[in-house]
Scaffold this motif. Structure first.
Motif, PDB file in Angstrom:
ATOM      1  N   HIS A  98       7.919  -6.456  -4.618  1.00 30.52           N
ATOM      2  CA  HIS A  98       8.152  -5.010  -4.752  1.00 30.52           C
ATOM      3  C   HIS A  98       8.746  -4.498  -3.449  1.00 30.52           C
ATOM      4  O   HIS A  98       8.925  -5.271  -2.504  1.00 30.52           O
ATOM      5  N   HIS A 100       9.317  -1.116  -0.502  1.00 28.88           N
ATOM      6  CA  HIS A 100       8.917   0.157   0.121  1.00 28.88           C
ATOM      7  C   HIS A 100      10.179   0.763   0.709  1.00 28.88           C
ATOM      8  O   HIS A 100      10.955   0.064   1.367  1.00 28.88           O
ATOM      9  N   GLU A 110       7.267  -0.472   5.954  1.00 28.06           N
ATOM     10  CA  GLU A 110       5.847  -0.226   6.250  1.00 28.06           C
ATOM     11  C   GLU A 110       5.541  -0.641   7.679  1.00 28.06           C
ATOM     12  O   GLU A 110       5.000   0.139   8.459  1.00 28.06           O
ATOM     13  N   HIS A 123       8.312  -6.870  -0.205  1.00 27.19           N
ATOM     14  CA  HIS A 123       7.068  -7.651  -0.152  1.00 27.19           C
ATOM     15  C   HIS A 123       7.059  -8.686  -1.266  1.00 27.19           C
ATOM     16  O   HIS A 123       7.228  -8.325  -2.440  1.00 27.19           O
ATOM     17  N   THR A 211      -1.571  -2.560   1.371  1.00 22.87           N
ATOM     18  CA  THR A 211      -1.202  -1.243   1.911  1.00 22.87           C
ATOM     19  C   THR A 211      -1.351  -0.145   0.865  1.00 22.87           C
ATOM     20  O   THR A 211      -0.959   0.995   1.109  1.00 22.87           O
TER      21      THR A 211
HETATM   22 ZN    ZN Z   1       3.937  -3.667  -0.437  1.00 25.31          ZN
END
Ligand code: ZN
Ligand code: 1SD
Length: 269
Positions: A98, A100, A110, A123, A211
């Motif tokens: 996925h 961010h 992140e 990620h 997270t």
């Molecule tokens: Zn993530």
């Protein structure tokens, strides 16, 4: 209206603070990575297996209200892509990937590296083979349950190496604008494409958490130090996604957490 169980978004550019839905332990993620403050180690390389094997189709990408999530199926030879080596406490199989991201006016990785926030952080979530009979959620109850690889992307106007796999994924983002919608990725994918050709021998590694709620402290993080360049016009497609309240799904990164007394390892080029 009742707050979503998934937590409320705070569109502050410092990142989300999950307002009590997260554990408040001493090993939270993300953190500010710094080459001068980390412990330099010439560790083993991370070994990648089946990463260049084609995955079974279809790959399904879903807008789950937090991110665009891709479930990674086994490869066509029936095995999963898996990793070991580096500072990983075992062998870990790829489960999902996925992203961010930020917004038109902010960057959205992140982790930060030497005070630099990147535009996007990919990620790739892996689960320890020790817990092969457990789900990812169950494995997240163990300190060595999960390993996440982080790949930084930089939005640029012109790109020499096009990373066609990622661009193929980004081109399908308009099909999952609405919360809860899914699309089958067309084209052939291998897990390798998610690494965007970065130098995987150069990374940061530390013990941290998920997270997103409940932020379980179950993740061995490996964040690659080299970012990949992607065309801004493709990265922009993330900003059109919507959350469960039909609000823009932007800045879906968590605020930087305290390192406390954790060792952070740095494997230089
Ligand atoms: Zn993530
Ligand atoms: O945010 C993701 C979440 O969507 C899920 O994939 C979880 C693993 O079950 O991992 C977190 S994260 O810590 O990789 N951001």
């Amino acid at each position: 209206a009742a707050e979503q169980a998934s937590g409320s978004y705070n569109y502050d550019q410092q990142g989300k603070d999950w307002e009590g839905t997260c554990q408040d332990g001493l090993q939270q993620s993300p953190i500010a990575l710094s080459s001068s403050q980390a412990i330099v180690t010439n560790s083993r390389r991370i070994a990648f297996y089946n990463y260049d094997e084609p995955l079974q189709s279809p790959l399904v990408m879903t807008n789950n209200g937090h991110t665009a999530n891709i479930v990674l199926p086994p490869t066509r030879n029936g095995q999963r892509p898996y990793i070991n080596g580096g500072l990983l406490p075992g062998t870990f199989e790829a489960q999902s990937a996925h992203f961010h991201w930020g917004s038109s006016s902010s960057k959205g990785s992140e982790h930060t590296i030497n005070d630099n926030r990147y535009d996007v952080e990919i990620h790739i979530v892996h689960k320890n083979l020790r817990y092969s009979d457990k789900t990812v959620a169950e494995a997240s109850e163990y300190w060595d349950g999960l390993a996440v690889l982080g790949v930084m992307l930089k939005a640029v106007n012109r790109v020499l190496s096009p990373h066609l796999g990622l661009i193929g994924i980004f081109n399908q983002l308009p099909q999952i604008v609405q919360y809860g919608s899914s699309t089958n990725l067309t084209g052939r994918y291998s897990a390798q494409q998610l690494l965007a050709s970065v130098n995987t021998n150069h990374f940061y590694s530390y013990n941290g958490s998920l997270t997103t709620p409940d932020c379980a402290e179950s993740v061995t993080w490996t964040v690659f130090g080299e970012a990949a360049n992607l065309p801004r016009r493709h990265i922009m497609k993330f900003w059109d996604l919507q959350d469960s309240r039909e609000q823009p799904l932007v800045n879906n990164y968590r605020a930087i957490q305290d390192i406390n007394d954790r060792p952070v390892y740095y494997i230089p080029k």
